[in-house]
Design a protein around this motif. Structure first.
Motif, short mmCIF file in Angstrom:
data_model
loop_
_atom_site.label_atom_id
_atom_site.label_comp_id
_atom_site.label_asym_id
_atom_site.label_seq_id
_atom_site.Cartn_x
_atom_site.Cartn_y
_atom_site.Cartn_z
N ILE A 1 -2.61 -5.85 6.33
CA ILE A 1 -1.61 -5.40 5.79
C ILE A 1 -0.37 -5.62 6.96
O ILE A 1 0.75 -5.92 6.57
CB ILE A 1 -1.66 -3.67 5.48
CG1 ILE A 1 -2.42 -3.68 4.15
CG2 ILE A 1 -0.47 -2.96 5.35
CD1 ILE A 1 -2.66 -2.08 3.86
N ARG A 3 -6.13 -10.42 -6.70
CA ARG A 3 -6.31 -9.05 -5.56
C ARG A 3 -7.19 -9.53 -4.49
O ARG A 3 -7.69 -8.57 -3.78
CB ARG A 3 -6.56 -7.87 -6.34
CG ARG A 3 -5.95 -7.38 -7.49
CD ARG A 3 -4.62 -6.65 -7.13
NE ARG A 3 -3.47 -6.60 -8.35
CZ ARG A 3 -2.29 -6.79 -8.04
NH1 ARG A 3 -1.87 -6.59 -6.93
NH2 ARG A 3 -1.55 -7.05 -9.18
N ILE A 62 -8.63 -4.40 6.45
CA ILE A 62 -7.67 -4.17 5.67
C ILE A 62 -6.22 -3.91 6.61
O ILE A 62 -5.06 -4.34 6.05
CB ILE A 62 -8.01 -3.23 4.69
CG1 ILE A 62 -9.13 -3.90 3.85
CG2 ILE A 62 -6.74 -2.82 3.68
CD1 ILE A 62 -9.57 -2.73 2.64
N ASN A 67 -4.85 -12.20 -0.56
CA ASN A 67 -4.10 -11.18 0.31
C ASN A 67 -3.48 -11.85 1.59
O ASN A 67 -2.40 -11.95 1.78
CB ASN A 67 -4.99 -9.81 0.74
CG ASN A 67 -5.15 -9.06 -0.36
OD1 ASN A 67 -4.13 -8.82 -1.10
ND2 ASN A 67 -6.02 -7.94 -0.33
N ARG A 112 -5.78 1.38 0.39
CA ARG A 112 -6.22 0.05 0.05
C ARG A 112 -7.88 0.14 0.22
O ARG A 112 -8.31 -0.43 -0.67
CB ARG A 112 -5.51 -1.07 0.78
CG ARG A 112 -4.19 -1.42 0.29
CD ARG A 112 -4.39 -2.25 -0.99
NE ARG A 112 -3.25 -1.85 -1.94
CZ ARG A 112 -2.16 -2.76 -1.93
NH1 ARG A 112 -2.10 -3.86 -0.95
NH2 ARG A 112 -1.13 -2.25 -2.69
N GLY A 156 0.67 -1.32 0.13
CA GLY A 156 -0.10 -0.03 0.03
C GLY A 156 0.90 1.23 0.03
O GLY A 156 0.13 2.57 0.15
N ARG A 206 -1.53 3.77 4.33
CA ARG A 206 -1.74 2.72 3.38
C ARG A 206 -2.90 1.81 3.24
O ARG A 206 -3.41 1.52 2.39
CB ARG A 206 -0.36 1.66 3.69
CG ARG A 206 0.83 2.55 3.27
CD ARG A 206 2.18 1.60 3.61
NE ARG A 206 2.56 1.12 4.91
CZ ARG A 206 2.43 0.06 5.42
NH1 ARG A 206 2.07 -1.06 4.64
NH2 ARG A 206 3.05 -0.28 6.57
N ASP A 245 -10.26 -0.53 -2.84
CA ASP A 245 -10.58 -1.98 -2.82
C ASP A 245 -12.24 -2.11 -3.18
O ASP A 245 -12.95 -1.24 -2.56
CB ASP A 245 -10.28 -2.56 -1.40
CG ASP A 245 -10.48 -4.23 -1.51
OD1 ASP A 245 -10.44 -4.71 -2.50
OD2 ASP A 245 -10.51 -4.57 -0.15
#
Ligand code: C5P
Length: 215
Positions: free
Chosen positions: A169, A86, A165, A91, A152, A13, A148, A156
């Protein structure tokens, strides 16, 4: 200008792919998204029910998988997987796949092969330190984890909340920064850019300026 390479590294990110795509256009370079390669293997493992904790099975799977970039699309076994790689499931699993030594060896050699024949801008986690340690230009993009996650969250299309999220991350960064092989770290000779309070254009201008200025 002669053939040259730009290495872009940093945590999830930080803006690496957005920035790299624009710099590639401005400087007439090929953009190589190495994260997409780790994501494609992860997608294949998930879609074939392969146990990701079983490294050997994942390695065998990769040996039997064709990963390719053509006209800004990523292909897995001749299928465009730009969107699928994605997903939140990918992730959450990609960093576990990316810490497998043999997976890295196979993908790093593919990445070097691509960069060997043309001028590239390549982004990832180990480009300046390992994949293209001789790159003429190296940048390490960073930003606060809150910023970041916010970026995202905004880009997203999935149903994940900002908090989810951010947690994903943080977890991914933790694995990427602490793995045994090629952990995410700034190369000694990379220029660090904190993009927290910068917009896309400012970061692009900074990188293009350094490259055009030969620094
Ligand atoms: O760049 P992106 O967020 O798409 O990368 C997904 C994951 O792939 C990273 O979190 C990391 O685990 C792995 N990766 C890596 N080395 C690279 C590029 C990505 O380990 N060069």
């Amino acid at each position: 200008m002669e053939k040259y390479s730009i290495a872009i590294d940093g945590p999830a990110g930080a803006g690496k792919s957005t920035i790299s795509k624009i710099v590639a256009q401005k400087l007439g370079l090929e953009y190589i998204d190495t994260g997409a390669m780790y994501r494609a293997v992860t997608l294949k493992a998930l879609s074939t029910g392969t146990d990701i904790s079983d490294s050997q099975s994942v390695v065998e799977l990769l040996k039997d998988t064709d990963i390719d970039f053509r006209e800004n699309h990523i292909y897995m076994d001749e299928r465009v997987v730009d969107e699928e790689i994605r997903s939140s499931e990918v992730n959450q699993n990609v960093s576990s796949v990316a810490k497998i030594g043999e997976i890295r060896e196979i993908l790093v050699s593919k990445q070097r092969e691509i960069a060997n024949s043309k001028s590239v801008i390549m982004d990832g986690r180990d480009i300046g330190t390992t994949v293209l340690s001789d790159a003429e230009y190296k940048f390490y993009l960073n930003a606060s984890v809150e910023e970041r996650a916010r970026r995202r969250y905004e880009e997203d299309k999935s149903s994940q909340s900002y908090e989810e999220i951010k947690r994903d991350i943080e977890k991914r960064d933790e694995i990427d920064m602490n793995r045994e092989i090629s952990p995410l770290v700034k190369a000694e000779d990379a220029v660090e850019v904190d993009t927290t309070d910068m917009d896309i254009e400012e970061v692009v201008d900074f990188i293009v300026g350094r490259v055009r200025g030969g620094k």
